[in-house]
Design a protein around this motif. Structure first.
Motif, mmCIF file in Angstrom:
data_model
loop_
_atom_site.group_PDB
_atom_site.id
_atom_site.type_symbol
_atom_site.label_atom_id
_atom_site.label_comp_id
_atom_site.label_asym_id
_atom_site.label_seq_id
_atom_site.Cartn_x
_atom_site.Cartn_y
_atom_site.Cartn_z
ATOM 1 N N TYR A 26 4.396 -5.986 1.763
ATOM 2 C CA TYR A 26 3.921 -4.856 0.965
ATOM 3 C C TYR A 26 3.304 -5.301 -0.356
ATOM 4 O O TYR A 26 2.631 -4.513 -1.019
ATOM 5 N N LYS A 27 3.520 -6.564 -0.744
ATOM 6 C CA LYS A 27 2.883 -7.058 -1.961
ATOM 7 C C LYS A 27 1.368 -7.142 -1.822
ATOM 8 O O LYS A 27 0.661 -7.241 -2.819
ATOM 9 N N ALA A 28 0.869 -7.126 -0.574
ATOM 10 C CA ALA A 28 -0.576 -7.219 -0.363
ATOM 11 C C ALA A 28 -1.324 -6.052 -0.970
ATOM 12 O O ALA A 28 -2.515 -6.154 -1.253
ATOM 13 N N ASP A 29 -0.643 -4.921 -1.174
ATOM 14 C CA ASP A 29 -1.249 -3.759 -1.819
ATOM 15 C C ASP A 29 -0.253 -3.225 -2.835
ATOM 16 O O ASP A 29 0.611 -2.413 -2.500
ATOM 17 N N PRO A 30 -0.321 -3.683 -4.094
ATOM 18 C CA PRO A 30 0.683 -3.262 -5.081
ATOM 19 C C PRO A 30 0.711 -1.762 -5.310
ATOM 20 O O PRO A 30 1.731 -1.244 -5.785
ATOM 21 N N ARG A 31 -0.377 -1.056 -4.997
ATOM 22 C CA ARG A 31 -0.394 0.391 -5.221
ATOM 23 C C ARG A 31 0.183 1.182 -4.050
ATOM 24 O O ARG A 31 0.331 2.397 -4.146
ATOM 25 N N PHE A 32 0.501 0.499 -2.976
ATOM 26 C CA PHE A 32 1.051 1.210 -1.831
ATOM 27 C C PHE A 32 2.486 1.632 -2.133
ATOM 28 O O PHE A 32 3.319 0.803 -2.510
ATOM 29 N N PRO A 33 2.819 2.921 -1.969
ATOM 30 C CA PRO A 33 4.179 3.384 -2.285
ATOM 31 C C PRO A 33 5.167 3.003 -1.191
ATOM 32 O O PRO A 33 5.194 3.605 -0.119
ATOM 33 N N ARG A 34 5.990 2.018 -1.466
ATOM 34 C CA ARG A 34 6.968 1.544 -0.490
ATOM 35 C C ARG A 34 8.220 2.412 -0.505
ATOM 36 O O ARG A 34 8.859 2.609 0.526
ATOM 37 N N ARG A 35 8.580 2.914 -1.657
ATOM 38 C CA ARG A 35 9.773 3.756 -1.781
ATOM 39 C C ARG A 35 9.447 5.201 -1.375
ATOM 40 O O ARG A 35 8.281 5.580 -1.252
ATOM 41 N N PRO A 36 10.474 6.031 -1.198
ATOM 42 C CA PRO A 36 10.225 7.439 -0.846
ATOM 43 C C PRO A 36 9.427 8.162 -1.927
ATOM 44 O O PRO A 36 9.572 7.881 -3.124
ATOM 45 N N LEU A 37 8.615 9.091 -1.485
ATOM 46 C CA LEU A 37 7.770 9.882 -2.370
ATOM 47 C C LEU A 37 8.319 11.297 -2.494
ATOM 48 O O LEU A 37 8.960 11.811 -1.579
ATOM 49 N N PHE A 38 8.046 11.903 -3.619
ATOM 50 C CA PHE A 38 8.401 13.308 -3.800
ATOM 51 C C PHE A 38 7.224 14.171 -3.355
ATOM 52 O O PHE A 38 6.092 13.955 -3.791
ATOM 53 N N GLU A 39 7.502 15.128 -2.501
ATOM 54 C CA GLU A 39 6.477 16.050 -2.023
ATOM 55 C C GLU A 39 7.030 17.469 -2.063
ATOM 56 O O GLU A 39 8.236 17.685 -1.855
ATOM 57 N N TYR A 40 6.144 18.424 -2.329
ATOM 58 C CA TYR A 40 6.560 19.822 -2.454
ATOM 59 C C TYR A 40 5.428 20.713 -1.969
ATOM 60 O O TYR A 40 4.248 20.431 -2.211
ATOM 61 N N GLN A 41 5.804 21.786 -1.292
ATOM 62 C CA GLN A 41 4.853 22.794 -0.829
ATOM 63 C C GLN A 41 5.254 24.148 -1.391
ATOM 64 O O GLN A 41 6.437 24.524 -1.347
ATOM 65 N N GLY A 42 4.293 24.871 -1.926
ATOM 66 C CA GLY A 42 4.571 26.175 -2.512
ATOM 67 C C GLY A 42 3.361 27.084 -2.453
ATOM 68 O O GLY A 42 2.294 26.711 -1.929
ATOM 69 N N TYR A 43 3.530 28.290 -3.014
ATOM 70 C CA TYR A 43 2.468 29.288 -3.027
ATOM 71 C C TYR A 43 2.407 29.932 -4.397
ATOM 72 O O TYR A 43 3.426 30.052 -5.093
#
Length: 846
Positions: free
Chosen positions: A285-302
């Motif tokens: 994963y070091k090949a792309d330092p901007r790649f998010p390896r850890r979990p991401l926060f995502e949210y859906q709303g209206y």
């Protein structure tokens, strides 16, 4: 569904009048897609408030100008035109003004809107009765049914539509960090050869040992070949030792590496870790330092009305966005590790505010949902590498594989097999707002014996100013791995062993940091136990204080009880130097030291360290003086160090000298530089000497007389900024760019060219020798060519001309004078002057 405001049927003359006004309007904005009218130029189609070019026509204007279009409509238009009234209201969708659109009203008061206009407003799909009017698809609002409400105000010419937010188009709010534009990923063929010399001397500079080491690296495309070795000269003889040799295939797009040869292999905490010779593959994963390896926060709303949505992490706003009614998706928000409080604040047009809070815990041991992390190795264990007994052992396999099952659960397995040993186990990492829990377990069998097990349990928490950690592991006596374990003592071999640790930490800006750590390990009857308390605090901007109190096992075997330790450590940062003073006690031994050091700069420069240490040993006071100096030059690093120890009766002195450097090649250029520990770059600024070069805003040095400088500490995979100081460029040179962004591959070499062009002008007087007289060629157009270019210039009074941006060389020119074509040769010499004086250029007429 709210019924539209009823409006009386228009008379025929009123219809013609509206038709005329709207026809003229439509012709003026015929280029507008969908016949949409911006709200800023809204004009009522009829009514007493109309103004400007679309005011209500008077009767004589109607009869004089509008009669012909009205008769045309009467006799030639199909009867279906009379079935609808045409309106141009301002449309509001969920309280957001969308602009003015054509709307049809039938005799029942139902309103029809173009399907394409609805899509433009943000209603991508909606169910209802579709009618075709003059080749266009219209939706009947009254046929939509439940969920849609609308109201038409004939006096204000407004149409308000209200729909559930789920019907509207979704907005994606992406928090991922975009890659900087114009980042280059070069694949130059590169080579580096690191070399080093080390001399160890004893009293009187007598030879104790002399070492010569080298490392060769060749990179072609994605393939890297590495080999290193050392030659050691000692009193007992000279030996040569090969260290690591391998070939690595670096697949950046797949974030994967393959290796053939010597490499370091590991199967996890409960398994083995050692060097082997063979084949390996791992996720990189070091090949792309901007790649998010850890979990991401995502949210859906209206949001049902136009709103402003803000996102806060731990009370700090990290972004705001104004959203139209409809759904929105927050994606790729990568929090820091530890407990994070994510809060979403929604504020609508009426000033109402809604706050949504969600705690989130992120651990480095977690993987994002759907991501894999793995490493597999097959080969022969490298035993006693770097010694005369270096050899390859038995064949074995070891590896692990982990998978992000959800954003809070990561599962995996690990194992190793070889020489009659079978070891297999599983892993799990579970995160929650109260911390992260890691569990690992394994079972093993050796030479057909009984099955033995091992397990490990760890807990960690980090949130705000507090952090905590706990861990416990246990290994049965018969538990086996490919690499033998190191027991606490020989008497503890073939016995069960376990270990426990715990830690607490707390930090406050004004108070400082306080931490406590406790550990205990046992193997059979042998035990090892200790604890440590540490306090640190910054005093102002230049001082740092650290206090340590600990209880550790005695250093001597007969000291079974723990010995108390106490240290006071003070650090002072006056400027570029660092001063450190240390005073402490270990059991009955006292120790004090003072050290001054200056770290060498990233580029060329000098660094040093000088320390004095005083301690008691078996009733004697021992003083040690240790001066150290290092110079980082353009072509290498040079180090000198001495260590003198005096115990009151004898003085012992040891010396150390070293010199190291590298030969590099990339993209057709080569040179000498300091050792290359990662990637490197050769910067070529034309042939301009003395130009300062910066790497990530740190000055590295100046270009040599050929315009070249080598950066030996480039960072693999990262975005490296290389900038040159444009103030150092002479006025007669021009550059297209002064900054480059480069992301090199693993241990690769890159040639970075800043192409420069010498800006010079050439001036002179063009004259012709005609019948013994010298006549100026005035106000003539002259064509000339050379050096692969063709240009023209105009002569002025007395035949004077001025040529810009010329290069030294031979040129040929021609012109027509008095009906005759003349050809001449023009030679521009090599000079450093900004303007080259050509003098009088005389052309014979014959």
């Amino acid at each position: 569904m709210a019924a539209p405001n009823s409006t009386p049927r228009q008379s025929f003359s009123s219809f013609l009048e509206v038709w005329y006004v709207q026809t003229v309007r439509a012709q003026m904005v015929a280029s507008c897609s969908g016949h949409r009218f911006p709200t800023t130029s809204s004009v009522p189609s009829h009514g007493p408030e109309a103004r400007g070019p679309f005011r209500r026509p008077t009767l004589y204007r109607f009869t004089a100008v509008g009669l012909l279009p009205a008769l045309s409509l009467l006799f030639f238009c199909p009867f279906s035109v009379y079935a609808y009234d045409t309106l141009i209201p301002a449309i509001y969708l969920n309280e957001e003004q969308k602009g003015e659109f054509f709307v049809l009203m039938d005799k029942t008061g139902d309103l029809l809107i173009k399907v394409e206009d609805l899509k433009e407003m943000g209603l991508p799909s909606i169910s209802g009765r579709i009618l075709e009017v003059e080749g266009a698809a219209y939706l009947s609002l009254s046929s939509v049914g439940r969920g849609l409400e609308y109201a038409f105000d004939a006096d204000r010419q407004t149409l308000k539509i209200q729909v559930p937010p789920e019907w509207l188009a979704r907005k994606v709010w992406d928090f991922s960090t975009p890659a900087p534009s114009q980042v280059q990923r070069p694949k130059d063929t590169g080579l580096f050869f690191n070399y080093g010399l080390q001399y160890n001397g004893k009293q009187g500079l007598a030879l104790e040992s002399f070492g010569l080491n080298g490392q060769l690296g060749v990179r072609i495309g994605n393939l890297l070949f590495l080999s290193e070795g050392v030659i050691l000269v000692e009193e007992k003889g000279t030996t040569g030792r090969r260290l690591l040799t391998n070939a690595v295939y670096d697949h950046r797009e797949r974030k994967e590496c393959w290796v053939l040869g010597d490499t370091y292999a590991s199967s996890g905490d409960l398994g083995s870790s050692f060097y082997l010779g063979g084949l390996g593959v791992w996720k990189n994963y070091k090949a792309d330092p901007r790649f998010p390896r850890r979990p991401l926060f995502e949210y859906q709303g209206y949001v049902t009305t136009p709103s402003e949505v803000s996102v806060y992490v731990n009370g700090v706003r990290i972004g705001s966005e104004k959203l139209s009614p409809g759904g929105f998706d927050i994606r790729n928000l990568l929090p820091q590790t530890g407990l994070q409080e994510v809060e979403i604040v929604i504020k609508d047009v009426f000033g109402r505010e809604q706050r949504l809070s969600q705690p989130l815990y992120v651990s480095d041991a977690q993987l994002g949902k759907g991501l894999h992390d793995y490493a597999y190795f097959l080969g022969f264990r490298r035993e006693q590498m770097g010694t005369t007994a270096d050899r390859y052992g038995d064949l074995g396999f070891l590896g692990y594989h982990r998978y992000g099952l959800t954003s809070f659960l990561t599962l995996g397995w690990h194992g190793e097999f070889g020489k009659g040993i079978y070891n297999l186990g599983g892993d799990a990492v579970l995160s929650s707002p109260v911390g992260a829990l890691s569990l690992s377990f394994s079972g093993s069998r050796k030479d057909g014996g009984r099955t033995a097990s091992a397990y490990s349990l760890k807990y960690s928490f980090q949130g705000g100013s507090f952090n905590a950690a706990l861990g416990y592991s246990r290994f049965e006596a018969a538990y086996s791995t490919l690499a033998p374990r190191c027991p606490l003592s020989q008497s503890a071999e073939n016995t069960d062993r376990w270990s426990f640790f715990s830690g607490l930490g707390w930090h406050a800006p004004r108070f400082g940091s306080l931490s406590f750590y406790y550990y205990k390990a046992a193997e059979g009857a042998d035990q090892n136990e200790g604890w440590q308390a540490t306090y640190t605090r910054n005093i102002g901007q230049r001082f740092n204080l650290m206090l340590v109190y600990a209880q550790r096992p005695g250093k001597e075997k007969e000291q079974s009880s723990n010995q108390p330790e106490f240290y006071i450590h003070l650090t002072y940062y006056p400027w570029k130097e660092t001063m450190m003073a240390n005073l402490g006690r270990f059991g009955d031994t006292y120790q004090g030291s003072f050290q001054v050091q200056k770290t060498p700069p990233p580029g060329e420069g000098f660094g040093y360290r000088a320390s004095v240490d005083v301690h008691t040993n078996t009733g004697k006071t021992v003083t040690t003086v240790n001066p150290y100096g290092q110079y980082k030059g353009r072509y290498g690093i040079y180090t000198a160090q001495a260590s003198s120890e005096y115990d009151g009766t004898a003085l012992a002195t040891h010396y150390y000298f070293s010199a190291s450097g590298a030969f590099v090649y990339a993209g057709g250029a080569f040179g000498l530089t300091r050792p290359v520990d990662d990637a490197f770059a050769i910067v070529q600024v034309g042939e301009i000497p003395g130009v300062r070069v910066y790497h990530n805003n740190q000055e590295i040095g100046r270009t040599d007389r050929s315009g070249k400088l080598i950066i030996p500490n480039f960072l693999s995979y990262d975005t490296n900024q290389v900038r040159i100081e444009d103030k150092d460029i002479p006025l007669n040179f021009s550059l297209k760019e002064v900054t480059r962004l480069v992301s090199p591959g693993y241990r690769s070499g890159t040639l970075i060219r800043f192409d420069s062009q010498k800006v010079q002008a050439f001036t002179g007087f063009l004259k012709i020798l005609h019948r013994g007289k010298t006549l100026p060629v005035e106000y003539h157009r002259v064509h000339w060519k050379g050096n692969g270019r063709s240009r023209t210039f105009q002569t002025g009074r007395d035949g004077e001309f001025f040529l810009e941006e010329v290069e030294p060389g031979d040129y040929q020119g021609f012109f027509t004078w008095r009906g005759r074509k003349y050809v001449f040769d023009l030679s521009i010499p090599h000079q450093d002057d900004l303007i080259i004086e050509g003098g009088e250029i005389l052309i014979p007429a014959e």
